[in-house]
Every structure is written in C-alpha cells, then in structure tokens.
Enzyme design. Structure first.
Site, PDB file in Angstrom:
ATOM      1  CG  ASP A 127      17.730  19.354  20.292  1.00  0.00           C
ATOM      2  OD1 ASP A 127      18.292  20.034  21.177  1.00  0.00           O
ATOM      3  OD2 ASP A 127      18.320  18.463  19.660  1.00  0.00           O
TER       4      ASP A 127
ATOM      5  CG  ASP B  70      16.510  16.723  28.249  1.00  0.00           C
ATOM      6  OD1 ASP B  70      17.307  15.807  28.575  1.00  0.00           O
ATOM      7  OD2 ASP B  70      16.892  17.842  27.857  1.00  0.00           O
TER       8      ASP B  70
ATOM      9  CD  GLU C 209      20.523  16.307  29.164  1.00  0.00           C
ATOM     10  OE1 GLU C 209      21.762  16.451  28.996  1.00  0.00           O
ATOM     11  OE2 GLU C 209      19.662  16.740  28.372  1.00  0.00           O
TER      12      GLU C 209
END
Length: 277
Positions: free
Chosen positions: A76, A165, A167
């Site tokens: 990534d 994503d 987090e």
C-alpha cells in the site's frame, strides 16, 4: 543519635518539577497521540501510521485465526512514496496494491495518477483507500468524496473494492472525540454510502486494539465487509470480533522498495475473485 542529612536545593527542585510534569504528560498522551511529537499536517496521514506507536512491532496477541496455505504479496502506498518503482515491486513478487486516494473531504493524493495507473499498467490488481477523519465530516460525505476522487470500482477484473482506513487519529484524540456507538454509526454511514455509490462492500482496514477501544469491539460489519488487519508481527494474532479470518494483513512497515507490505489470505485467484465481486 540519628544525623539528618540535608538534600541539595537543586535536587529538590528537580524532583518537584518531575513530579508535577508526569501527570500532565500522561494526560496529554492519552488524549493526543501526537503529544510525543509534532502533530502532522492534515493530509499526511497514511495507512498504518499509528500501528508502530500504539501496537508496537514483533508482538502478536493470542487467538487463533484462519489462514490459507498460500499468501499473495501486496503493498500500500500514499504520497509519502512519491513516484513508485512498480516494475521493481512486480519483479519482487508483489501482485496487488492499494493507493491512498483521499482523506476527509479536504485532501487528494497528488501522486495518485502515477501510483494507481502505474500499478495497473505493470499488471497488478489494484484499488484505492480513504483515510477516515470522523471528526471533520459525516461518513456519507467522506464516502462521496472518496468515490468522486479515485475510490470508485469497475468490474474489469483488476480493480479491488475501496478501503475505509479507520485507525488512530494522528491529529488529536484517538477516537476522534466519538463514543463507541457514535463511531459505529459513523462507519456504517460511510459503508452504506459507498455501497450505494459503487455496488460493492468496502474493505475495512483497522487494528484490533483500536477497534476494541473505539467501537467496543463491534462485530456487525463482519458478515459483509472484508477485513484488512494491521499488526507488525510474525503472526496476525487476535482479530476484531465477528471476523473468523482476515482477507488482508499488513504485516510490516519496513519492507523492500515500499515500506508497507501485506499478505492476501489466498492465492492470486482469490485476489481476482475479490476484484470481480
């Protein structure tokens, strides 16, 4: 007879300063992950940014998970990698990639075209990801921004579904100032909108410890949304509640050519199956 020894004034002052500073430092660290360093500029966040700081490296929590015999290597990337040497990665065995497209509703990856098209042109199956900032705008607004700026999906056999994503907050409070139920609602808002816009269920990228802290270990997305787990260790360890296996695993931030390396839980045909929906 006991003789009392005097303590130097400078030492007493130092001890007092240390005692006073400790609680304040602890409070700042709990509220602000950037307290131990400069808070980064908005837009510079990337996948796994908080994993080393909060989860460490080389540790694996207990808990058995299903792992297939064959794993397929992937990477990534974000603007931090600039123009990526895709041919080098391809020749090293990397067969799939995810590229950061957006963050919040205020940032687009300036290297997106080179990274997204370059991975495709070399032969990789690729997709894009969105770095969520639940404290700035709604989940639906961020899903729209993502889809409109590189996060879409097409059934061409080489495009993976988009990734949320979600987090640690690199800019402030770990859970973005949201309660556990509030975070679950925000995530659901994003996922529902992404599904409406693309017809696909987005992948969820997260770390188990963050998921437990900020969603209360919510299990309701496990039946629809593939899991991309982050843990820099020799084994993946415990997964968030509900998921019996992971689809992808970010296992290191110090890989060759590009730091973030990942393993897809299956051979290349399974990567293709996820791309095809």
């Amino acid at each position: 007879m006991r003789v009392r020894r005097s303590v130097p004034t400078t030492l007493l002052a130092g001890l007092a300063a240390t005692t006073l500073a400790l609680p304040l430092a602890g409070q700042a660290g709990a509220a602000d992950p950037g307290a131990r360093g400069a808070v980064p500029a908005r837009g510079t966040a990337h996948m796994g940014m908080g994993v080393l700081r909060h989860d460490g490296q080389g540790k694996a929590a207990p808990g058995g998970v299903s792992t297939l015999a064959v794993q397929t290597e992937g990477v990534d990337v974000s603007s931090h990698q600039g123009n990526v040497a895709w041919s080098t990665l391809w020749n090293s065995g990397v067969k799939w990639a995810y590229v950061k497209a957006t963050e919040g509703t205020y940032y687009k990856n300036t290297y997106f075209t080179q990274q997204y098209n370059g991975s495709y042109n070399i032969g990789m199956i690729r997709g894009s990801y969105h770095f969520a900032t639940p404290d700035t705008t709604t989940g639906a607004a961020q899903a729209d921004y993502f889809v409109n700026n590189g996060g879409g999906w097409s059934k061409d056999g080489k495009t993976l579904p988009g990734v949320l994503d979600i987090e640690w907050n690199p800019y402030g409070a770990t859970c973005y100032g949201k309660s556990q139920s509030g975070m679950v609602s925000w995530i659901r808002d994003f996922l529902n909108r992404y599904k409406y816009r693309t017809g696909r269920d987005a992948v969820i990228y997260t770390a188990t410890s963050w998921w437990k802290q900020c969603t209360g270990n919510y299990s309701g997305f496990a039946t629809t949304n593939p899991l991309w787990i982050a843990r820099y260790a020799s084994t993946v360890g415990e997964l968030p509640a509900g998921w019996p296996y992971y689809t992808m695993w970010q296992y290191t931030s110090t890989g060759p050519t590009v730091g973030d390396h990942n393993r897809f839980n299956g051979d290349l045909s399974r990567v293709q199956a996820l791309a095809n929906g």
